[in-house]
Design a protein around this motif. Structure first.
Motif, PDB file in Angstrom:
ATOM      1  N   THR A  53       0.954  -1.102   0.068  1.00 39.63           N
ATOM      2  CA  THR A  53      -0.041  -0.007   0.132  1.00 39.63           C
ATOM      3  C   THR A  53       0.855   1.476   0.145  1.00 39.63           C
ATOM      4  OG1 THR A  53      -1.423  -1.277   1.492  1.00 39.63           O
ATOM      5  CG2 THR A  53      -1.870   1.280   1.043  1.00 39.63           C
ATOM      6  N   ALA A  65       5.183  10.936  -0.352  1.00 37.15           N
ATOM      7  CA  ALA A  65       4.888   9.478  -0.619  1.00 37.15           C
ATOM      8  C   ALA A  65       5.649   8.561  -0.002  1.00 37.15           C
ATOM      9  CB  ALA A  65       5.296   9.394  -1.963  1.00 37.15           C
ATOM     10  N   LEU A 154      -3.427   2.255  -3.226  1.00 36.48           N
ATOM     11  CA  LEU A 154      -3.167   3.771  -3.079  1.00 36.48           C
ATOM     12  C   LEU A 154      -4.181   4.182  -1.912  1.00 36.48           C
ATOM     13  CD1 LEU A 154      -2.219   5.540  -6.439  1.00 36.48           C
ATOM     14  CD2 LEU A 154      -0.698   4.422  -4.843  1.00 36.48           C
ATOM     15  N   PRO A 180      -3.426   1.416 -10.193  1.00 36.39           N
ATOM     16  CA  PRO A 180      -3.861   0.902  -8.978  1.00 36.39           C
ATOM     17  C   PRO A 180      -5.334   0.169  -8.739  1.00 36.39           C
ATOM     18  CG  PRO A 180      -4.047   3.271  -8.672  1.00 36.39           C
ATOM     19  CD  PRO A 180      -3.737   2.907 -10.050  1.00 36.39           C
ATOM     20  N   ILE A 183      -8.117   3.122  -4.722  1.00 38.55           N
ATOM     21  CA  ILE A 183      -7.651   4.248  -4.140  1.00 38.55           C
ATOM     22  C   ILE A 183      -8.578   4.683  -3.081  1.00 38.55           C
ATOM     23  CG2 ILE A 183      -7.205   6.811  -4.383  1.00 38.55           C
ATOM     24  CD1 ILE A 183      -6.206   6.231  -7.349  1.00 38.55           C
TER      25      ILE A 183
END
Lengths: 575, 578
Positions: A53, A65, A154, A180, A183
């Motif tokens: 993740t 990030a 994400l 991804p 999210i």
């Protein structure tokens, strides 16, 4: 058991066996302790679910990030113009690269070239936002996170009021370019609260474009107020102070009037980056002016010796303030020629005063969106219901770029304490209110009204007074009372009613904590569904049945539940 | 500004496809249909789609250019750029993407640090063999920063990473997460009565540490770990019933799951009550052991006095703080050595067909590639030089004075290609220079063996040489190629640079100028020409594959017509300011 946390679980048993005596909460019933499956011996799919993740925190200036479970983000990427050059344009590494070009000043407002978005969406190129984000995320992945473009889930921590077009652009970019599977959207103030270890807080986010004060109560945002006084204004004010000083220095050295030169005006002034640097390094904030000695009952520092230390420190700083000639020299490299500015130390507190506390204007002249910080916090507290206020005021959390300025937090708290002293919690102010309060005639009527209001009383046939049900006092339920008392027994007292500031690790760390804890977000967006419907496919958050999803949130279930499982999804706060 | 090297940029066609749906609706004009839209290299979005030719790939299966945005990465190896140690993929993440040997960067500058002993080097007979004794420090060879300045010394010269993780700036030890956990549990044990007995039974050998201070100042890492432990405990206590879904505990053996299953048919009475009773038990953190950190004003005041007394040079710069470990370091003394960030070798795949475009050798020390389908081998490269070598001192273009440039197209393919060029007559942007391509259509010969050309030289067509060109006998003629070689062709482009004058009468201004009359922006004085290039060739499909792709050749003599079309940007020169 191949689990590394097994011994810990075993040790936990000891604490279960001795319940009640410690202050850690209610007696625990026997249960299987939590275990995090971080061992390398799990099945590969579970392993991936655990690890992969990626968490982003998006703001106007920076992208943070990192992986879930880290304390701090692995990458902080800015959106400055140097990052926006063409691929293969290596001029900034050249030895003769001229950084001094005052690029930040050419655009319409201060530092616009350094922003990812403006909240005024009217002339914002969404495609450009997408491009910038795409490059930043790509940079983060390849340089810092060192992961490849395999799909991974994400989590996105974003401000709680992000315009839908922006959010839609962000999601488009992420879904299209990075694949991804899902999210999750999380709101930054709540995450900040979580990362401070609290359930309720007043989050003061001194951000780039605006300062947002969000009241969070039991993990819910209950109120949000904002003012334009952020680091953007602060930067501009810093620039002004520096530019004036530079002009002065130049005029002194060249012996010519300062208004003589208009052409090479910018050359003598520091660049945006230099201003930012100075802001980060030496800018500070004066302590609040006060007539009376500071009171120590705010609960900021429970230890008395620390109080003594603090007062001695303050003595020092006061004595420092008295001799105003303590100067600080700042080398400027972005000017032409490079110079060294000699500034008085007090001058460096000027920008803070004007930009964040608006000391140069009176309160009555300020618009609602340009309230200084302390007033903003005060008003925001004032608007809260009284019980929420008492909880929130002892949990003020400062975050955002501006909160790092030395002395700022103390200033806000002191000013706030003064305001509360002055006005208590009365929203009505002004001369008329004052007169009203002091008017003895009105006072009398008011006094009379203080008692219970007379109501028409009826008597039934027996002559017994009938009190309507809505006036009757609620009957006490002794059993209920007892139960409540029992339930409250193990719980520690909740700190409330005094001013107190709490540090938070920030929204990113909060998101990291929650993701590792496997707490599902309200808004989990599926890739397929987004690509099919876009933002239009989202339903209101109230229509979503969250209990169902929670049941299926096992590590394996996250994979099994594909697009078909969740027929409806929501954008949560942002929808 | 004195020198300017002409450059070419290529736009990857992948951006074309994604342009329309990203565009802001307010900007969408009815006139700009996709076909006749000229590419504007000045547009802010152009920076993201333009690449030098060396950055591009070419997918043989899609027959399309691939840019870094339309490829997928796969990591081949992780390695430390300093010691070139290849880090196994299993330990990369646990080590935080950093080199965990002794590779460190200076926190002040970024030079590599070296380990050295504080003791004087041994002298005398056989001193080479004498082991150096500690303590050791990290030294920067460039700015002569030393970890001693921040009070960090090491006992051993190796394994610096592990040693550094255990010491704060100033020499105090850091409690690791594991030790914290132990201490937390011990604290809990103290408060319990029964636990006391257990402790007596098992005499612990570890050194008794001071109990953790509930008002302790924590660094982010330990605050995070404390918070995590606290929340985990709270979650476990608060919601054992929902453990099945909530906590990642999916075994049916857990009591929570059992009670849930038992409650399935009996209605929710007993079960629900329990949940309600439990609902409120999750509380907030109380002290530092649980991750609560109160803001203390005194600390800021201390920092302020330090700033006041020591001035600018004691503070750390923004670039030093950019390193994530040092983000909160206000002063130079708070900076910590930075372990080297690992790097990766990556192989690239085409995003649409998933074929590998580039695959490096997995060993760190080799720079060879197993597969490398770079666009350089498929697309004619373009180089620019002025036709008349300017003898004048300045290489700047004079406004309003026509200049001719030679565009040389070099063909890397083994087939001859037909090239068609198209340019807008005026360059987009505020300063519109006029552009004319004298020969927009031509053929470039195949990239055959160099000897073929030498043999053909005598019999082939007459080739213009540089000598002739400089004699000035030839004027550049419209429709004719200027110069031609084995696999290259030069054509002439005439440019009339615009004047960089910003003011001026209203009727002389174009649309963009009217919109924006600000001062000259960075690089706006560079004359950039957008060129739409269309390349056509007939490829021998079988030959193509066996030669480069490595696939088997099934059909022979199948000529396949290929076509590529893309925008290029030619930066020809800076326009002089008048």
């Amino acid at each position: 058991m191949s689990n590394p946390s097994a011994p810990a679980a075993h040790r936990n048993v000891a604490s279960i066996r001795s319940p009640g005596s410690n202050n850690t909460g209610a007696p625990a019933s026997p249960h299987t302790p939590l275990r995090n499956i971080s061992s390398a011996f799990g099945s590969p799919s579970a392993l991936r679910a655990e690890e992969e993740t990626v968490i982003f925190e998006l703001g106007t200036r920076y992208l943070r990030a990192g992986f879930a479970g880290d304390a701090v983000p692995k990458a902080v990427i800015n959106f400055g113009p140097e990052e926006q050059r063409r691929a293969g344009d290596y001029r900034r590494w050249g030895t003769n690269y001229d950084k001094s070009a005052a690029k930040g000043l050419q655009s319409k407002s201060w530092g616009e070239a350094w922003e990812l978005w403006k909240l005024d969406l009217r002339d914002l190129d969404m495609g450009l936002v997408g491009d910038k984000l795409d490059r930043a995320v790509r940079d983060a992945f390849t340089k810092f996170l060192l992961i490849d473009s395999r799909p991974r889930r994400l989590s996105l921590a974003i401000p709680s009021t992000l315009p839908l077009p922006l959010l839609s652009t962000i999601l488009d970019t992420l879904f299209n370019n990075f694949q991804p599977p899902t999210i999750s959207l999380l709101s930054a103030p709540v995450l900040t609260t979580v990362a401070a270890g609290l359930r309720s807080a007043l989050v003061v986010d001194i951000g780039w474009a605006e300062t947002v004060v969000t009241a969070v109560y039991e993990y819910r945002e209950v109120q949000c107020r904002r003012a334009v006084r952020g680091t953007k204004l602060l930067g501009e004010a810093t620039y002004k102070v520096l530019a004036e000083a530079a002009d002065l220095a130049e005029a002194m050295s060249k012996d010519k009037p300062a208004d003589d030169k208009s052409e090479d005006d910018n050359k003598a002034h520091p660049s945006f980056e230099e201003c930012e640097e100075i802001m980060a390094r030496v800018l500070w904030c004066k302590a609040a002016k006060k007539d009376e000695p500071r009171r120590f009952d705010r609960g900021l520092t429970p230890v008395t010796e620390e109080d003594e230390l603090r007062s001695s420190m303050r003595m020092m700083s006061i004595s420092g303030q008295s001799d105003d000639d303590s100067t600080i020299s700042i080398p400027l490299t972005s000017t032409e020629p490079p110079t060294t500015l000699k500034l008085q130390f007090a001058d460096l507190a000027e920008p803070c005063d004007t930009a964040l506390f608006a000391t140069d204007t009176t309160e009555t002249e300020l618009d609602d969106e340009e309230l200084p910080l302390h007033l903003l916090v005060y008003r925001s507290l004032l608007q809260l219901p009284v019980d929420v206020r008492s909880i929130c005021m002892s949990r003020i959390v400062f975050v955002g770029g501006g909160s790092n300025i030395l002395g700022l937090k103390g200033r806000v708290l002191d000013e706030l304490a003064q305001l509360i002293d002055e006005r208590s919690w009365d929203p009505v102010r002004g001369k008329a209110a004052e007169q009203y309060r002091n008017n003895p005639k009105l006072q009398r009527t008011k006094l009379r009204q203080n008692g219970p209001i007379e109501v028409l009383q009826q008597k039934d046939s027996n002559g017994i007074l009938i009190i309507p049900a809505h006036i009757q006092k609620q009957e006490d339920d002794p059993i209920d009372e007892q139960l409540k008392r029992e339930a409250r027994k193990g719980l520690p007292d909740v700190e409330s009613g005094n001013l107190r500031a709490v540090n938070s690790l920030g929204a990113w760390s909060g998101a990291s904590l929650l993701s590792q804890m496997k707490v599902p977000a309200i808004s989990i967006i599926d890739r397929e569904q987004w690509l099919q419907h876009g933002a239009a496919g989202a339903s209101k958050s109230t229509e979503i049945d969250l209990t169902n999803r929670r049941q299926s949130m096992g590590p394996g279930a996250a994979f099994k539940s594909g697009a078909g499982d969740r027929s409806s999804w929501t954008l949560g706060l942002w929808g | 500004m004195s020198s300017f090297t002409p450059y070419t940029y290529f736009q990857c066609p992948c951006t074309e496809a994604s342009l329309p749906n990203h565009r802001n609706p307010s900007q969408e004009e009815p006139s700009s249909s996709d076909d006749d839209r000229t590419f504007d290299p000045r547009a802010p979005r152009a920076n993201y789609s333009l690449y030098p030719l060396e950055h591009l790939f070419y997918c043989e299966d899609c027959h399309q250019i691939r840019c870094p945005r339309c490829v997928l990465d796969e990591i081949v190896t992780w390695y430390c750029p300093n010691c070139l140690f290849e880090v196994p993929s299993s330990s990369v993440k646990a080590e935080g993407n950093r080199c965990t040997r002794s590779c460190f960067q200076c926190p002040v500058c970024i030079a590599p640090l070296s380990v050295s002993s504080l003791e004087a080097p041994p002298t005398g007979l056989g001193y080479e063999y004498a082991p150096q004794n500690g303590p050791f420090v990290l030294n920067c060879g460039y700015c002569s920063w030393s970890s001693k300045e921040t009070g960090i010394e090491f006992e051993k010269p190796n394994g610096i990473f592990a040693q550094l993780a255990r010491v704060k700036n100033g020499g105090e030890p850091i409690l690791t997460a594991k030790e914290r956990k132990k201490d937390r549990e011990r604290k809990r044990d103290f408060s319990g009565t029964s636990a006391e007995k257990e402790r007596e039974e098992t005499p612990e050998v570890e050194i008794p540490r001071e109990p953790l201070d509930p008002n302790e100042k924590l660094d982010p890492e330990s605050q995070f770990s404390n918070l995590k432990a606290f929340y985990q405990g709270q979650l476990a206590e608060a919601s054992p019933a929902s453990a099945l879904g909530f906590t990642g505990d999916y075994g049916y053996g857990s009591p929570g799951a059992l009670s849930r299953i038992m409650g399935l048919y009996t209605g929710s009475t007993a079960f629900d009550k329990k949940v309600k009773a439990k609902a409120g038990t999750m509380r907030e953190a109380q002290d530092a052991l649980e991750g609560l950190q109160l803001t203390t004003i005194s600390e800021e005041e201390e920092a302020l006095t330090k700033l006041r007394t020591e001035g600018w040079h004691c503070t750390s710069s923004a670039s030093q703080r950019a390193e994530f470990l040092n983000t909160n370091a206000q002063f130079i003394t708070e900076l910590r050595p930075v372990a080297y960030l690992l790097r990766t070798k990556r192989s690239k795949r085409c995003r649409t067909c998933r074929h590998i475009l580039s695959k490096p050798e997995s060993k760190v020390s080799t720079i060879r590639f197993r597969i490398r389908l770079v666009a350089l081998n498929y697309i004619p490269s373009i180089s620019i030089k002025p036709l008349q070598p300017t003898s004048s001192a300045s290489s700047l273009l004079q406004p309003m004075r026509p200049v001719q440039f030679l565009l040389t197209f070099k063909n890397p393919l083994f087939d001859s290609v037909k090239v068609t060029l198209a340019t807008p007559t005026k360059t987009p942007g505020r300063f519109a220079s006029k552009v004319t391509v004298l020969c927009p259509q031509f053929e470039v010969g195949a990239n055959t063996d160099a000897w073929d050309e030498a043999l053909r030289e005598g019999t082939g067509e007459k080739r213009r040489t540089k000598a002739e060109a400089s004699e000035g006998q030839h004027q550049a003629e419209a429709g004719k190629v200027w110069e031609r070689g084995r696999n290259w062709v030069s054509v002439v482009v005439e440019v009339v640079p615009a004047s960089l004058h910003i003011g001026g009468p209203e009727f002389l201004k174009n649309e963009e100028m009217k919109d924006d009359e600000g001062p000259l922006k960075e690089d706006e004085d560079v004359c950039e020409i957008p060129v739409f290039v269309r390349v056509e060739w007939e490829a021998d499909a079988a030959h193509d594959e066996s030669g480069l792709g490595g696939g088997g050749s099934k059909e022979k003599d199948v000529r396949e017509k290929r076509e590529l079309a893309y925008w290029c940007v030619l930066g020809v020169g800076r326009i002089a300011k008048v």
